[in-house]
Scaffold this active site. Structure first.
Site, mmCIF file in Angstrom:
data_model
loop_
_atom_site.group_PDB
_atom_site.id
_atom_site.type_symbol
_atom_site.label_atom_id
_atom_site.label_comp_id
_atom_site.label_asym_id
_atom_site.label_seq_id
_atom_site.Cartn_x
_atom_site.Cartn_y
_atom_site.Cartn_z
ATOM 1 N N ASP A 147 -5.149 -3.097 -0.221
ATOM 2 C CA ASP A 147 -4.893 -4.411 0.369
ATOM 3 C C ASP A 147 -5.587 -5.554 -0.379
ATOM 4 O OD1 ASP A 147 -3.337 -3.264 2.312
ATOM 5 O OD2 ASP A 147 -4.980 -3.060 3.742
ATOM 6 N N MET A 187 3.069 -3.158 1.853
ATOM 7 C CA MET A 187 1.919 -3.082 2.745
ATOM 8 C C MET A 187 1.114 -4.383 2.683
ATOM 9 S SD MET A 187 0.464 0.783 2.287
ATOM 10 C CE MET A 187 1.047 2.111 3.353
ATOM 11 N N TYR A 217 3.683 5.015 2.098
ATOM 12 C CA TYR A 217 2.600 5.677 1.354
ATOM 13 C C TYR A 217 2.878 5.805 -0.145
ATOM 14 C CZ TYR A 217 0.220 7.215 5.670
ATOM 15 O OH TYR A 217 -0.461 7.259 6.860
#
Lengths: 417, 417
Positions: A141, A187, A295
């Protein structure tokens, strides 16, 4: 009292290169004749006294960690509360640490693990036990403060940029009779770093991605649809990159509208990607495709960034160095001194400045439209995705990823909890 | 009458290596001093007289097609009907072909394009125009008959096997406190070849993927859930690979239950992956994650199979050879003579045997449980994913994919339709 051992653990979502950090930690400690124990499944392994003796892994296996994704010792999503609320757990951690003569604890994770390492160091200090706690950074992130970037992010960013570029070529080829709009969900629940990385896929006028939706910019459906429609009219197709953390002006996640229960009471696991795709289909009548790599974006070691790998290994080595110097409560962070040529070093930063903070995209990285990245953002991101570091492949056509032996350390304490 | 030109076009869903076939066609024709025209967006470009002069592309650009995914000339989803029903269109095609002195037509696609090439060859023959039509195989679905495999499949298969292996390492690391079940959705509406390729990710007992759901095996929800539950109990987590073409015993697609409209009349673009994930969550109460790679799996040139690339180039070269020999109505197919070491050649096969047929997985490739692949399947698949063929990367960390100049050929006919 013996010579002391070093305890290493992995925490939070794993990355393509967190094992490279683990390998660097173990190799640096071995070079100094320090025995490394690893906790299974992060801090939980320490609570459960579920430890692995890394000295029983071969040198080749430890070397292979540098090219193996996932978390070789297991990770966890488990946040300890304050020293007061979780007093029994912190006491237990200290008991396990003492029982195994642990003098150095390295916790490899994000915000939460920096916080845990910090609290543990405080407790040890006040109890008079000589324990040095180091937080080792890791997160796709890229949202840790102080450090210029986070190991794990560069590889996920490279995966995203390359995948967006490849999918865009596919869409361009099909657009005349088929898919006009492609939605790519990345993500990043709170920060748009991976969404921004998608922007590296193109840079000329009208090159994909044509629209990036950041968590930092409130979603405006009408404006979004108008832009998609205009791009399709002009270019023939439109590639959209959207962060899972896209929010409405009231702060609610857009993805939440796609989740919930259907008419039969069944769960709908909607991502924001399929939700936006449906909106485009309904409102603009255009054929859409969407992808949610999930993922895949954080485990794609086959497409790791060489820069990211170097960062991951460097923070591991420095963590051992800082630990042995007794630099308690710090994290080795990445410091950038030049964009091009890219120059960086590792420096210690206090965990207290890092724990429980979050770095979102600066305003200067999102362009005036709110749908693209600026030159400054590109300058920041490019060195992080630069260079390739492919794993070795076997005769079966697959990467040769290692599985460790994970030999348990004999327990010395009664079971806990 | 001039020396004649060769017309090349791309059809259907593109692949990581269809441009490698295009490059091989153009290079083989150049070596014989034959001018190659390319139709933009497949057969539609021929109908519209929207043609590109490939002789105006540099040798370096044509060489770079070997490592560029997508469809460089544009593809199409457009099926011509019978010669009677679409008589005007076939006549138009023949007019364009005659106007540009086309003697050889190479159509690079799947079933449908083999059918189109066949019909066009019939028409040309009956009209006395000397035109040689060749079908050139391509499809990630691997569902063409006669040929041992289809160019494009090997790379998508390698992408799938590697991505499943990588995601499985991630899930294994997180399973203690987080995701227990991971669902990976692959393409393949009618045949389970890509689902089977996911099976290459592991082979030891209890290695991921633990469940593969093929379109060839009717979905049994209770049996599926029981297996997932048992695997989670035994292994700690469960990785599921599911084909988008999974069907109920009555033949209906399972994914259709996830599509349709929500209570507000909005479209739900449900894939079978998120649908199964929701089922697992609701019925077993386990934390799930899912991925739908979608176009990523067929455009991932960065992870192409070297075998697949060699196939794609070989069928291109042979197609030119067959065309110049006047072998009308054939397709260069891949013939396997040995699994290990892998040996193969290219041979001509009649388009009439290939058009409108579909090859599903043979019974002997799915194991007795219905949820895994057999040793025979593994023997078949392994050579197809073997070897790497990475593209060159630029200083920006991205592959150097080429964009052709696509210089148009001057139109000679009035507009059509």
């Amino acid at each position: 009292m013996g010579k002391g051992t070093l305890l290493y653990a992995q925490s939070g979502g794993v990355t393509a290169v967190i094992n490279a950090t683990a390998g660097a930690v173990i190799e640096a400690a071995r070079a100094r004749k320090i025995k490394v124990l690893a906790a299974r499944n992060g801090i939980l392994g320490a609570l459960r006294e579920d430890l692995v003796d890394t000295s029983r892994e071969s040198a080749a296996a430890i070397r292979a960690l540098a090219h193996t994704p996932g978390g070789a010792f297991g990770s966890c999503r488990y946040k300890l509360k304050s020293l007061e609320e979780d007093a029994a757990k912190y006491e237990r951690l200290l008991a396990v640490i003492k029982a195994h003569d642990v003098r150095w604890f390295l916790y490899n994770g994000g915000n939460d693990s920096a916080d845990t390492a910090l609290k543990l160091s405080t407790l040890a200090e006040s109890s008079g036990y000589p324990l040095t706690c180091i937080g080792v950074p890791k997160t796709v992130d890229n949202d840790l403060v102080v450090t210029d970037c986070c190991p794990g992010f560069g590889s996920a960013a490279k995966y995203t940029a390359v995948s967006v570029a490849e999918a865009a070529l596919d869409v361009a080829a099909m657009a005349d009779t088929s898919t006009k709009v492609f939605v790519y969900e990345v993500m990043g629940r709170h920060a748009g770093w991976l969404a921004a990385a998608g922007g590296l896929a193109g840079q000329g006028k009208d090159e994909a991605p044509h629209v990036i939706l950041f968590p930092e910019v409130a979603y405006d459906e009408a404006k979004f649809l108008a832009r998609v429609e205009a791009v399709v009219k002009r270019v023939g197709y439109c590639v959209v990159v959207v962060s899972e953390g896209l929010r409405h002006p009231d702060g609610g996640f857009v993805a939440d509208a796609g989740a919930g229960k259907d008419a039969f009471g069944h769960s709908q696991l909607g991502g924001v990607g399929p939700l936006l795709a449906a909106t485009v289909k309904d409102r603009l009548g255009l054929k859409v495709h969407w992808t949610v790599p999930d993922y895949l974006q954080r485990s794609a070691r086959h497409l790791a960034s060489r820069t990211d790998l170097a960062h991951a290994q460097a923070v591991g080595r420095k963590a051992v160095e800082y630990a042995l110097k007794g630099m308690n409560g710090v994290m080795p962070v990445i410091v950038r001194s030049s964009h091009a040529p890219y120059r960086w070093t590792i420096a210690p930063a206090p965990l207290a400045k890092i724990a429980n903070h979050e770095k979102t995209m600066p305003k200067g990285f999102i362009d005036a439209s709110g749908y693209g990245i600026t030159a400054a953002c590109r300058r920041y991101l490019t060195p992080l995705v630069k260079g390739e570091a492919p794993p070795p492949y076997g005769p079966d056509g697959l990467p040769k990823y290692v599985r460790l032996a994970l030999k348990p350390v004999a327990k010395k304490l009664p079971a806990f909890g």
